[in-house]
Design a protein around this motif. Structure first.
Motif, PDB file in Angstrom:
ATOM      1  N   ILE A 212      19.106  35.882 129.150  1.00  0.00           N
ATOM      2  CA  ILE A 212      18.357  34.972 130.014  1.00  0.00           C
ATOM      3  C   ILE A 212      17.074  35.605 130.533  1.00  0.00           C
TER       4      ILE A 212
ATOM      5  N   PHE B 245      13.613  34.706 129.060  1.00  0.00           N
ATOM      6  CA  PHE B 245      13.192  33.335 129.339  1.00  0.00           C
ATOM      7  C   PHE B 245      12.703  33.202 130.781  1.00  0.00           C
TER       8      PHE B 245
ATOM      9  N   GLU C 173      16.447  23.125 114.890  1.00  0.00           N
ATOM     10  CA  GLU C 173      16.008  24.396 115.481  1.00  0.00           C
ATOM     11  C   GLU C 173      15.226  25.226 114.473  1.00  0.00           C
TER      12      GLU C 173
ATOM     13  N   THR D  27       6.852  28.062 126.850  1.00  0.00           N
ATOM     14  CA  THR D  27       7.859  27.343 127.648  1.00  0.00           C
ATOM     15  C   THR D  27       7.962  25.893 127.196  1.00  0.00           C
TER      16      THR D  27
ATOM     17  N   THR E 142       9.843  25.670 124.050  1.00  0.00           N
ATOM     18  CA  THR E 142      11.255  26.020 124.140  1.00  0.00           C
ATOM     19  C   THR E 142      12.098  24.904 124.740  1.00  0.00           C
ATOM     20  N   VAL E 143      11.504  24.125 125.627  1.00  0.00           N
ATOM     21  CA  VAL E 143      12.266  23.108 126.360  1.00  0.00           C
ATOM     22  C   VAL E 143      12.998  22.128 125.447  1.00  0.00           C
TER      23      VAL E 143
ATOM     24  N   ILE F 293      16.279  23.620 124.157  1.00  0.00           N
ATOM     25  CA  ILE F 293      17.281  23.807 125.203  1.00  0.00           C
ATOM     26  C   ILE F 293      17.950  22.480 125.531  1.00  0.00           C
TER      27      ILE F 293
ATOM     28  N   PHE G 233      20.248  21.443 122.653  1.00  0.00           N
ATOM     29  CA  PHE G 233      21.478  22.234 122.613  1.00  0.00           C
ATOM     30  C   PHE G 233      22.444  21.798 123.712  1.00  0.00           C
ATOM     31  N   LEU G 234      21.934  21.524 124.907  1.00  0.00           N
ATOM     32  CA  LEU G 234      22.810  21.091 126.005  1.00  0.00           C
ATOM     33  C   LEU G 234      23.478  19.757 125.681  1.00  0.00           C
TER      34      LEU G 234
ATOM     35  N   GLN H  98      26.077  20.586 122.694  1.00  0.00           N
ATOM     36  CA  GLN H  98      26.777  21.861 122.801  1.00  0.00           C
ATOM     37  C   GLN H  98      28.247  21.756 122.403  1.00  0.00           C
TER      38      GLN H  98
END
Length: 279
Positions: A15, A18, A208, A252, A255-256, A259, A262-263, A266
């Motif tokens: 983490i 990031f 990805e 950033t 990357t968002v 993320i 993935f959430l 998941q």
């Protein structure tokens, strides 16, 4: 307890970069140049994000990356599900040889294929001024074809779908055949809805890989309107100076989406990898 501590330490190590990226994206030039470096900025410069968007055509880069990633994901899901189903449930001569070839393709390093793929794209007949022998022009280079077609189907996806289709009970397709359903109907309406973890896993991995692809778009495109977001980040790294705050703000923003994706996926993603080798 020890295992939890180890996992927590590993998560913290993952983490930290990031967190540093996000905090750096909100720093002024003076904060970035400070020594020793400060973790938190003295001045929170939220305007760095708008400045980064104005510094380069990030809207175009974002759109291109999104279209390419979606195109790769959709094509990969459509073709890999059919190929995986055929290798798992349809008996045909040479099926084992084809599956061994898929496994062999998984073992080939990605970067060893760059030059052959480039030459194939450049020599594509009847595109970019080429004749029927693929000579005289530039083929697929600097076009959407070269960004979407190569890499749209992956051997990993075929392998994963085959493993999932093998795990389904044969009684399902036998019952469907008794009811008069054809092979494609069994594939599309009976078997494929039962492999949602594999679909989510392949979709996430494909999106990805496509979203983060840097080298291939850099090699095959020169037009700014075809640049992707990972290549566009290089605009902040000039020979005389690197705009670190803008670079971190752009990183950033890049990357968002991954993320968030993935959430959302998941649960299926973890389940997909956990059960991939069931047979």
């Amino acid at each position: 307890m020890v295992l939890h501590l180890l996992l927590g330490g590993g998560a913290l190590v993952m983490i930290v970069p990031f967190v540093w990226m996000i905090l750096t994206s909100l720093k002024s030039r003076a904060d970035i140049a400070a020594y020793p470096p400060n973790l938190l900025p003295d001045e929170w410069v939220w305007s760095n994000y708008q400045a980064a968007l104005d510094y380069a055509p990030f809207g175009t880069y974002f759109r291109n990356s999104l279209l390419i990633a979606i195109g790769h994901t959709v094509i990969n899901l459509m073709l890999a599900t059919m190929a995986g189903y055929a290798l798992a449930r349809v008996p045909f001569r040479g099926r084992t040889v084809v599956f061994m070839a898929v496994l062999a393709m998984m073992m080939i390093p990605t970067y060893t294929k760059i030059v052959p793929q480039y030459l194939i794209a450049k020599g594509m007949p009847f595109f970019g001024g080429n004749d029927y022998l693929g000579r005289g022009g530039y083929g697929w280079l600097d076009s959407w074809w070269v960004l979407i077609v190569p890499g749209a189907l992956t051997p990993f996806a075929i392998f994963l779908f085959r493993q999932f289709y093998l795990s389904l009970p044969r009684e399902l397709e036998e019952a469907a055949r008794i009811d008069g359903m054809g092979e494609f109907g069994i594939f599309a309406r009976v078997m494929t809805p039962l492999v949602k973890p594999a679909i989510a896993t392949v979709a996430l991995v494909t999106f990805e890989n496509s979203w983060n692809n840097f080298l291939w778009p850099l090699l095959v495109t020169t037009r700014d309107d075809l640049r992707v977001i990972q290549v566009g980040l290089a605009a902040f790294q000039q020979a005389e100076r690197t705009e670190w705050s803008y670079l971190m703000a752009g990183s950033t923003l890049a990357t968002v989406p991954m993320i968030v994706l993935f959430l959302i996926a998941q649960r299926y993603f973890v389940q997909g990898f956990a059960t991939a080798g069931i047979k």
